[in-house]
Write a protein that holds these residues in place. Structure first.
Motif: not given
Length: 106
Positions: A57-63, A70-72, A77-78
């Motif tokens: 999930c966090l293998d990229r920069r999320i600004d 939302v990603e977390l 959930t998955a």
């Protein structure tokens, strides 16, 4: 009986840091401490999950904080839906060999 993780702060000495000596000794005498194996502790499970989170999930920069949340939430959930378990690969016979000092000699 008290079961504790193998953290370096989990010692009887911490009782003496938190209580007066008489109270700490009285508590220490009542406790029968059993430590969880280092390879099987809850901390290992947490580290495994944090590693998965980082890779999946966090293998990229999320600004954007909203996008991050939302990603977390989606990842959580998955992960919960998957209901995966930790396979320790540590059998009872392995434990009897490695932890033989804990078993009676009969």
């Amino acid at each position: 009986m008290l079961v504790m993780d193998n953290l370096n702060t989990h010692t009887l000495r911490s009782l003496y840091e938190a209580f007066d000596p008489a109270k700490a000794r009285a508590l220490a005498e009542r406790l029968e401490i059993h430590y969880t194996p280092k390879h099987g502790s809850w901390l290992n499970i947490a580290e495994i999950e944090l590693s998965r989170l980082t890779r999946q999930c966090l293998d990229r920069r999320i600004d954007d904080l909203d996008l991050l949340n939302v990603e977390l939430a989606d990842w959580q959930t998955a992960t919960n839906d998957d209901q995966r378990q930790v396979d320790w690969q540590f059998s009872t016979s392995d434990a009897r060999i490695k932890l033989r000092h804990l078993y009676p000699n009969t």
